[in-house]
Design a protein around this motif. Sequence first.
Motif, PDB file in Angstrom:
ATOM      1  N   ARG A 181     -12.726  -9.032   4.838  1.00  0.00           N
ATOM      2  CA  ARG A 181     -11.344  -8.977   4.366  1.00  0.00           C
ATOM      3  C   ARG A 181     -10.614 -10.254   4.768  1.00  0.00           C
ATOM      4  O   ARG A 181     -10.958 -10.882   5.779  1.00  0.00           O
ATOM      5  CB  ARG A 181     -10.609  -7.772   4.981  1.00  0.00           C
ATOM      6  CG  ARG A 181     -10.579  -7.844   6.499  1.00  0.00           C
ATOM      7  CD  ARG A 181      -9.658  -6.812   7.146  1.00  0.00           C
ATOM      8  NE  ARG A 181      -9.866  -6.862   8.609  1.00  0.00           N
ATOM      9  CZ  ARG A 181      -9.076  -6.298   9.506  1.00  0.00           C
ATOM     10  NH1 ARG A 181      -8.030  -5.623   9.136  1.00  0.00           N
ATOM     11  NH2 ARG A 181      -9.330  -6.403  10.795  1.00  0.00           N
ATOM     12  N   VAL A 182      -9.610 -10.621   3.980  1.00  0.00           N
ATOM     13  CA  VAL A 182      -8.758 -11.746   4.366  1.00  0.00           C
ATOM     14  C   VAL A 182      -7.821 -11.242   5.455  1.00  0.00           C
ATOM     15  O   VAL A 182      -7.086 -10.284   5.264  1.00  0.00           O
ATOM     16  CB  VAL A 182      -7.933 -12.274   3.176  1.00  0.00           C
ATOM     17  CG1 VAL A 182      -6.865 -13.250   3.664  1.00  0.00           C
ATOM     18  CG2 VAL A 182      -8.837 -12.969   2.164  1.00  0.00           C
ATOM     19  N   LEU A 183      -7.894 -11.903   6.606  1.00  0.00           N
ATOM     20  CA  LEU A 183      -7.032 -11.523   7.722  1.00  0.00           C
ATOM     21  C   LEU A 183      -5.704 -12.225   7.634  1.00  0.00           C
ATOM     22  O   LEU A 183      -4.682 -11.706   8.035  1.00  0.00           O
ATOM     23  CB  LEU A 183      -7.673 -12.000   9.030  1.00  0.00           C
ATOM     24  CG  LEU A 183      -8.642 -11.104   9.740  1.00  0.00           C
ATOM     25  CD1 LEU A 183      -9.105 -11.829  10.988  1.00  0.00           C
ATOM     26  CD2 LEU A 183      -7.959  -9.804  10.127  1.00  0.00           C
ATOM     27  N   ILE A 394      -5.374  -8.735  -3.179  1.00  0.00           N
ATOM     28  CA  ILE A 394      -6.722  -8.797  -3.741  1.00  0.00           C
ATOM     29  C   ILE A 394      -7.786  -8.590  -2.672  1.00  0.00           C
ATOM     30  O   ILE A 394      -8.763  -7.884  -2.888  1.00  0.00           O
ATOM     31  CB  ILE A 394      -6.949 -10.167  -4.434  1.00  0.00           C
ATOM     32  CG1 ILE A 394      -6.083 -10.273  -5.684  1.00  0.00           C
ATOM     33  CG2 ILE A 394      -8.414 -10.383  -4.762  1.00  0.00           C
ATOM     34  CD1 ILE A 394      -6.181 -11.632  -6.352  1.00  0.00           C
ATOM     35  N   ALA A 395      -7.586  -9.206  -1.511  1.00  0.00           N
ATOM     36  CA  ALA A 395      -8.694  -9.281  -0.569  1.00  0.00           C
ATOM     37  C   ALA A 395      -8.334  -8.879   0.858  1.00  0.00           C
ATOM     38  O   ALA A 395      -9.120  -9.064   1.772  1.00  0.00           O
ATOM     39  CB  ALA A 395      -9.262 -10.713  -0.565  1.00  0.00           C
ATOM     40  N   GLY A 396      -7.146  -8.325   1.058  1.00  0.00           N
ATOM     41  CA  GLY A 396      -6.715  -8.003   2.420  1.00  0.00           C
ATOM     42  C   GLY A 396      -7.148  -6.628   2.911  1.00  0.00           C
ATOM     43  O   GLY A 396      -7.036  -6.315   4.079  1.00  0.00           O
ATOM     44  N   LYS A 397      -7.646  -5.800   1.988  1.00  0.00           N
ATOM     45  CA  LYS A 397      -8.005  -4.411   2.337  1.00  0.00           C
ATOM     46  C   LYS A 397      -6.872  -3.748   3.135  1.00  0.00           C
ATOM     47  O   LYS A 397      -7.114  -3.127   4.174  1.00  0.00           O
ATOM     48  CB  LYS A 397      -9.309  -4.374   3.127  1.00  0.00           C
ATOM     49  CG  LYS A 397     -10.495  -4.863   2.312  1.00  0.00           C
ATOM     50  CD  LYS A 397     -11.814  -4.483   2.946  1.00  0.00           C
ATOM     51  CE  LYS A 397     -12.976  -4.901   2.054  1.00  0.00           C
ATOM     52  NZ  LYS A 397     -14.269  -4.809   2.737  1.00  0.00           N
ATOM     53  N   LEU A 398      -5.660  -3.916   2.671  1.00  0.00           N
ATOM     54  CA  LEU A 398      -4.506  -3.364   3.379  1.00  0.00           C
ATOM     55  C   LEU A 398      -4.312  -1.896   3.022  1.00  0.00           C
ATOM     56  O   LEU A 398      -4.674  -1.463   1.932  1.00  0.00           O
ATOM     57  CB  LEU A 398      -3.238  -4.145   3.014  1.00  0.00           C
ATOM     58  CG  LEU A 398      -3.203  -5.620   3.405  1.00  0.00           C
ATOM     59  CD1 LEU A 398      -1.925  -6.262   2.913  1.00  0.00           C
ATOM     60  CD2 LEU A 398      -3.312  -5.780   4.910  1.00  0.00           C
ATOM     61  N   ASN A 399      -3.706  -1.179   3.937  1.00  0.00           N
ATOM     62  CA  ASN A 399      -3.365   0.219   3.687  1.00  0.00           C
ATOM     63  C   ASN A 399      -1.858   0.320   3.509  1.00  0.00           C
ATOM     64  O   ASN A 399      -1.105   0.085   4.449  1.00  0.00           O
ATOM     65  CB  ASN A 399      -3.841   1.079   4.856  1.00  0.00           C
ATOM     66  CG  ASN A 399      -3.486   2.524   4.672  1.00  0.00           C
ATOM     67  OD1 ASN A 399      -2.997   2.924   3.605  1.00  0.00           O
ATOM     68  ND2 ASN A 399      -3.708   3.322   5.684  1.00  0.00           N
ATOM     69  N   PHE A 400      -1.420   0.641   2.291  1.00  0.00           N
ATOM     70  CA  PHE A 400       0.005   0.642   2.009  1.00  0.00           C
ATOM     71  C   PHE A 400       0.679   1.983   2.326  1.00  0.00           C
ATOM     72  O   PHE A 400       1.894   2.094   2.227  1.00  0.00           O
ATOM     73  CB  PHE A 400       0.266   0.269   0.545  1.00  0.00           C
ATOM     74  CG  PHE A 400      -0.219  -1.116   0.224  1.00  0.00           C
ATOM     75  CD1 PHE A 400       0.309  -2.214   0.878  1.00  0.00           C
ATOM     76  CD2 PHE A 400      -1.208  -1.324  -0.725  1.00  0.00           C
ATOM     77  CE1 PHE A 400      -0.134  -3.499   0.599  1.00  0.00           C
ATOM     78  CE2 PHE A 400      -1.662  -2.594  -1.009  1.00  0.00           C
ATOM     79  CZ  PHE A 400      -1.124  -3.693  -0.347  1.00  0.00           C
ATOM     80  N   GLY A 401      -0.082   2.985   2.677  1.00  0.00           N
ATOM     81  CA  GLY A 401       0.476   4.277   3.039  1.00  0.00           C
ATOM     82  C   GLY A 401       1.358   4.897   1.952  1.00  0.00           C
ATOM     83  O   GLY A 401       2.328   5.569   2.252  1.00  0.00           O
ATOM     84  N   LEU A 402       0.987   4.640   0.698  1.00  0.00           N
ATOM     85  CA  LEU A 402       1.783   5.173  -0.415  1.00  0.00           C
ATOM     86  C   LEU A 402       1.168   6.460  -0.955  1.00  0.00           C
ATOM     87  O   LEU A 402      -0.026   6.694  -0.824  1.00  0.00           O
ATOM     88  CB  LEU A 402       1.841   4.144  -1.544  1.00  0.00           C
ATOM     89  CG  LEU A 402       2.902   3.054  -1.373  1.00  0.00           C
ATOM     90  CD1 LEU A 402       2.606   1.865  -2.263  1.00  0.00           C
ATOM     91  CD2 LEU A 402       4.280   3.616  -1.693  1.00  0.00           C
ATOM     92  N   PRO A 403       2.014   7.316  -1.592  1.00  0.00           N
ATOM     93  CA  PRO A 403       1.449   8.520  -2.208  1.00  0.00           C
ATOM     94  C   PRO A 403       0.467   8.143  -3.317  1.00  0.00           C
ATOM     95  O   PRO A 403       0.663   7.128  -3.986  1.00  0.00           O
ATOM     96  CB  PRO A 403       2.669   9.239  -2.776  1.00  0.00           C
ATOM     97  CG  PRO A 403       3.763   8.237  -2.833  1.00  0.00           C
ATOM     98  CD  PRO A 403       3.463   7.222  -1.769  1.00  0.00           C
ATOM     99  N   VAL A 404      -0.594   8.935  -3.455  1.00  0.00           N
ATOM    100  CA  VAL A 404      -1.566   8.631  -4.518  1.00  0.00           C
ATOM    101  C   VAL A 404      -1.623   9.745  -5.553  1.00  0.00           C
ATOM    102  O   VAL A 404      -1.211  10.856  -5.292  1.00  0.00           O
ATOM    103  CB  VAL A 404      -2.983   8.394  -3.962  1.00  0.00           C
ATOM    104  CG1 VAL A 404      -3.080   7.028  -3.323  1.00  0.00           C
ATOM    105  CG2 VAL A 404      -3.382   9.472  -2.950  1.00  0.00           C
TER     106      VAL A 404
END
Length: 404
Positions: A181-183, A394-404
Amino acid sequence: MRNINLLQLALGVAPPWSVTRGDVDPAARRLDIHIDFKPGSRFACPACGAADCPTHDTDETTWRHLNFFQHQAYLHARVPRVRCTACGVKKIAVSWARPGSGFTLLFEALLMAMVTAMPVNAVARLVGEHDTRIWRVIHHYVDEARENTDAAEVKRVAFDETAARRGHDYITLCVDIDAARVLYATPGKGADTIAAFADDLAKHGGDPQAITEVCIDMSPAFIKGVAENLPEAAVTFDKFHAVKIVNDAVDKVRRAEQKTQSLLRGTRYIWLRNPSGLTDHQRETLAALPTRHLKTARAYQIRLAFQDLYQQPTIEAAEAYLKKWYFWATHSRIDPIIAAARTVKNHQHGILRWFESHIANGLLEGINSLVQAAKAKARGYRSTRNLQAIVYLIAGKLNFGLPV
Ligand SMILES: [Zn+2]
């Protein structure tokens, strides 16, 4: 609209809130949903959490919500400001939107899903909003998710720069090799980008001293930045960059030689490839050339031999091989090849480190091309900050904690 209960269900509105009215305007293709709380309700203080604070006054607010079929939907509510004995008057947070946003959480979740798949201006057109409003949402979620990134386990990283905007602007990307992942993405390509990374790492529970392996190209700025900021890291020079140095020398030889050897015109791509990668036509052209008498052909052989370095079974074998190769290259009487061989020799330690670390920038090259493709589709970005946000998307593999 009659079916208020259905709307309430669809929105997930919970007491003391309820849907009071739904107005459909077929001509404007618009649905306006009104929500209100039960009179006399008390709310918790948003600052200290004290329960049962009385309502001081209210603030009329509108949020854009997910479309209901072809209708653009808007939520309206008066948001109470409560009077807390400890904190004074505070506006409460509602469950369907975050403070200050003109969109509901579900609408923002939709936006965030869309912007990972298509350019922001295309999303803006599709949903009928100005793109600056969408960028504001993106930055909010990217910044927040980045804030919560945990870098405690990071040990092996790779750095590379990528073109930012037109001209000579760059951003440097840092990849966590093990997590793929991009840090971190930061403007520039100097030694200070590595210093900024080390700071950022420390802010996210990581430790610059715990970085044991780094993969970079041979840029003096990166070498200096790593030495100064990641003191425990062993440096591996990316093998594609190492091969490129010798490859560039071959191209230089070819360009100079074709001034007197017209046979070499149009052969550029032959020398840039490996024999196995040549087309039939290129193979025939090569076979027809008087290669024995061409400096370019000799330089090419030296380059192919350099690539074989990476086929050596052990670091000891590789070191012995490199020594022989260096002798051959420096006795070639071809100046660009001699210069490239000296560069290789000066960076020998990091080149041979590959036999221990087996790390390369392949992952970064892949991310780079995704970023450049997104940039091309978007026809560039208004600011470097926007580009950085796209890199993380695109590449951060972030967790946005949004409803899905
Ligand atoms: Zn309070």
